[in-house]
Design an enzyme around this catalytic site. Sequence first.
Site, mmCIF file in Angstrom:
data_model
loop_
_atom_site.group_PDB
_atom_site.id
_atom_site.type_symbol
_atom_site.label_atom_id
_atom_site.label_comp_id
_atom_site.label_asym_id
_atom_site.label_seq_id
_atom_site.Cartn_x
_atom_site.Cartn_y
_atom_site.Cartn_z
ATOM 1 N N ARG A 60 5.172 -0.293 0.671
ATOM 2 C CA ARG A 60 3.750 -0.554 0.924
ATOM 3 C C ARG A 60 2.948 -0.464 -0.377
ATOM 4 O O ARG A 60 2.023 -1.233 -0.600
ATOM 5 C CB ARG A 60 3.200 0.430 1.956
ATOM 6 C CG ARG A 60 3.945 0.340 3.282
ATOM 7 C CD ARG A 60 3.246 1.100 4.368
ATOM 8 N NE ARG A 60 2.005 0.460 4.724
ATOM 9 C CZ ARG A 60 0.884 1.104 5.029
ATOM 10 N NH1 ARG A 60 0.850 2.418 5.010
ATOM 11 N NH2 ARG A 60 -0.206 0.447 5.341
ATOM 12 N N HIS B 148 -7.416 9.645 4.845
ATOM 13 C CA HIS B 148 -5.983 9.713 5.161
ATOM 14 C C HIS B 148 -5.101 9.602 3.919
ATOM 15 O O HIS B 148 -3.917 9.308 4.018
ATOM 16 C CB HIS B 148 -5.600 8.617 6.167
ATOM 17 C CG HIS B 148 -6.122 8.880 7.559
ATOM 18 N ND1 HIS B 148 -6.172 7.918 8.540
ATOM 19 C CD2 HIS B 148 -6.609 10.007 8.122
ATOM 20 C CE1 HIS B 148 -6.678 8.440 9.658
ATOM 21 N NE2 HIS B 148 -6.961 9.708 9.426
ATOM 22 N N CYS C 173 7.572 15.405 -11.400
ATOM 23 C CA CYS C 173 6.104 15.497 -11.345
ATOM 24 C C CYS C 173 5.571 15.368 -12.771
ATOM 25 O O CYS C 173 6.069 16.008 -13.694
ATOM 26 C CB CYS C 173 5.699 16.836 -10.739
ATOM 27 S SG CYS C 173 3.946 17.206 -10.921
ATOM 28 N N ASN D 266 -15.646 -5.311 14.885
ATOM 29 C CA ASN D 266 -14.193 -5.280 15.116
ATOM 30 C C ASN D 266 -13.743 -6.568 15.802
ATOM 31 O O ASN D 266 -14.541 -7.247 16.450
ATOM 32 C CB ASN D 266 -13.848 -4.068 15.994
ATOM 33 C CG ASN D 266 -12.453 -3.533 15.747
ATOM 34 O OD1 ASN D 266 -12.015 -3.470 14.610
ATOM 35 N ND2 ASN D 266 -11.756 -3.165 16.806
ATOM 36 N N LEU D 267 -12.455 -6.846 15.674
ATOM 37 C CA LEU D 267 -11.913 -8.050 16.311
ATOM 38 C C LEU D 267 -11.933 -7.926 17.837
ATOM 39 O O LEU D 267 -12.285 -8.859 18.551
ATOM 40 C CB LEU D 267 -10.484 -8.273 15.817
ATOM 41 C CG LEU D 267 -9.853 -9.630 16.014
ATOM 42 C CD1 LEU D 267 -10.690 -10.729 15.371
ATOM 43 C CD2 LEU D 267 -8.435 -9.640 15.419
ATOM 44 N N ALA E 278 -13.578 -9.230 10.285
ATOM 45 C CA ALA E 278 -14.335 -8.447 9.312
ATOM 46 C C ALA E 278 -14.827 -9.337 8.162
ATOM 47 O O ALA E 278 -15.946 -9.157 7.667
ATOM 48 C CB ALA E 278 -13.467 -7.311 8.770
HETATM 49 P P1 OAD Z 1 -5.202 0.055 14.015
HETATM 50 O O1 OAD Z 1 -4.052 -0.825 13.671
HETATM 51 O O2 OAD Z 1 -5.013 1.066 15.073
HETATM 52 O O3 OAD Z 1 -6.454 -0.822 14.459
HETATM 53 C C1 OAD Z 1 -6.887 -1.924 13.736
HETATM 54 C C2 OAD Z 1 -8.107 -2.524 14.421
HETATM 55 O O4 OAD Z 1 -8.567 -3.575 13.609
HETATM 56 C C3 OAD Z 1 -7.836 -3.082 15.820
HETATM 57 O O5 OAD Z 1 -8.865 -2.618 16.707
HETATM 58 C C4 OAD Z 1 -7.936 -4.596 15.620
HETATM 59 O O6 OAD Z 1 -8.506 -5.258 16.734
HETATM 60 C C5 OAD Z 1 -8.869 -4.691 14.432
HETATM 61 N N1 OAD Z 1 -8.673 -5.894 13.601
HETATM 62 C C6 OAD Z 1 -7.535 -6.566 13.343
HETATM 63 N N2 OAD Z 1 -7.768 -7.604 12.517
HETATM 64 C C7 OAD Z 1 -9.095 -7.583 12.240
HETATM 65 C C8 OAD Z 1 -9.968 -8.400 11.450
HETATM 66 N N3 OAD Z 1 -9.529 -9.426 10.761
HETATM 67 N N4 OAD Z 1 -11.284 -8.057 11.409
HETATM 68 C C9 OAD Z 1 -11.756 -6.996 12.097
HETATM 69 N N5 OAD Z 1 -10.993 -6.211 12.857
HETATM 70 C C10 OAD Z 1 -9.678 -6.485 12.929
HETATM 71 O O7 OAD Z 1 -5.700 0.730 12.641
HETATM 72 P P2 OAD Z 1 -6.613 2.018 12.402
HETATM 73 O O8 OAD Z 1 -7.651 2.127 13.452
HETATM 74 O O9 OAD Z 1 -7.053 1.959 10.991
HETATM 75 O O10 OAD Z 1 -3.251 6.879 10.001
HETATM 76 O O11 OAD Z 1 -5.576 3.179 12.566
HETATM 77 C C11 OAD Z 1 -6.000 4.494 12.369
HETATM 78 C C12 OAD Z 1 -4.913 5.332 11.739
HETATM 79 O O12 OAD Z 1 -3.707 5.230 12.510
HETATM 80 C C13 OAD Z 1 -4.483 4.882 10.371
HETATM 81 O O13 OAD Z 1 -5.320 5.348 9.329
HETATM 82 C C14 OAD Z 1 -3.125 5.470 10.239
HETATM 83 C C15 OAD Z 1 -2.579 5.177 11.611
HETATM 84 O O14 OAD Z 1 -1.631 6.053 12.052
HETATM 85 C C16 OAD Z 1 -2.446 7.469 9.106
HETATM 86 O O15 OAD Z 1 -1.611 6.877 8.449
HETATM 87 C C17 OAD Z 1 -2.683 8.933 8.976
#
Ligand code: OAD
Length: 233
Positions: free
Chosen positions: A59, A109, A136, A202-203, A220
């Site tokens: 990544r 995060h 390190c 959001n989407l 977005a």
């Molecule tokens: P998710 O993958 O859970 O959610 C992504 C959101 O973005 C969804 O609601 C989609 O509908 C939306 N989406 C997708 N494409 C989009 C676009 N082009 N424009 C706008 N919105 C769009 O990701 P997060 O909510 O970021 O944590 O997930 C939260 C945390 O869960 C992450 O930070 C990570 C994960 O486990 C850690 O790694 C600690």
Amino acid sequence: MGDIRNIVVLTGAGISAESGVPTFRGPDGLWEGHRVEDVATPEAYRRDPDLVLDFYDQRRAKLATVGPNPAHEALGRLDAQWQGELLIVTQNVDDLHERGGAERLLHMHGELKSAWCLACGERHPFDGKMAAYPACELCGVSGQVRPDIVWFGEMPYRMEEIDAAIATCDLFVSIGTSGAVYPAAGFVQSARYAGAETLELNLDPSEGSIFFNESRMGKAGDLVPEWVDGLLD
Ligand code: OAD
């Protein structure tokens, strides 16, 4: 909306989707072919460090092949021009906000390009391969450097600063996050409790959609520049 001076923006994986960084909760429920528990927990790291380190190495390497999109750039413009308080809190571990010009930014995060040495406890910028078990840069001990990423079961970073900013914000905006992971998912309710306006971009409707005063659905890359331009007008 009333008078707005202090703004908190929360971003999630959706803001980087149009840059080509996959989101977490895709249709198949897998994260690049892995279950989240297999790569994003301290237990997974203890059980199979090679798998976890390699996953984050890939990544990190991918960041060189992607760039900020119009949503990141719009937030960079907002940061440069907004006269009031602003805090951009991202759940993302990529560096696309920085590359889009954001400075008033906090990674709750963690960050792919940061290393955390378990031997000395210090963190330092990192852009190589952790699966090669490097020493390190600060204490010289080998094999103890892990990704500076908040895994499930660990405490997100800088919560006091985030809580303080939310407690005094007039506007809370959530962008591209599913609202599935706490504490970030609860920020909207804290913001409302503090009397702020709340807006979701959001989407799809997130899990906490009902808590927002207003939800705009779309990409977005379209919605964020529109919102920022309206605010800066
Ligand atoms: P998710 O993958 O859970 O959610 C992504 C959101 O973005 C969804 O609601 C989609 O509908 C939306 N989406 C997708 N494409 C989009 C676009 N082009 N424009 C706008 N919105 C769009 O990701 P997060 O909510 O970021 O944590 O997930 C939260 C945390 O869960 C992450 O930070 C990570 C994960 O486990 C850690 O790694 C600690």
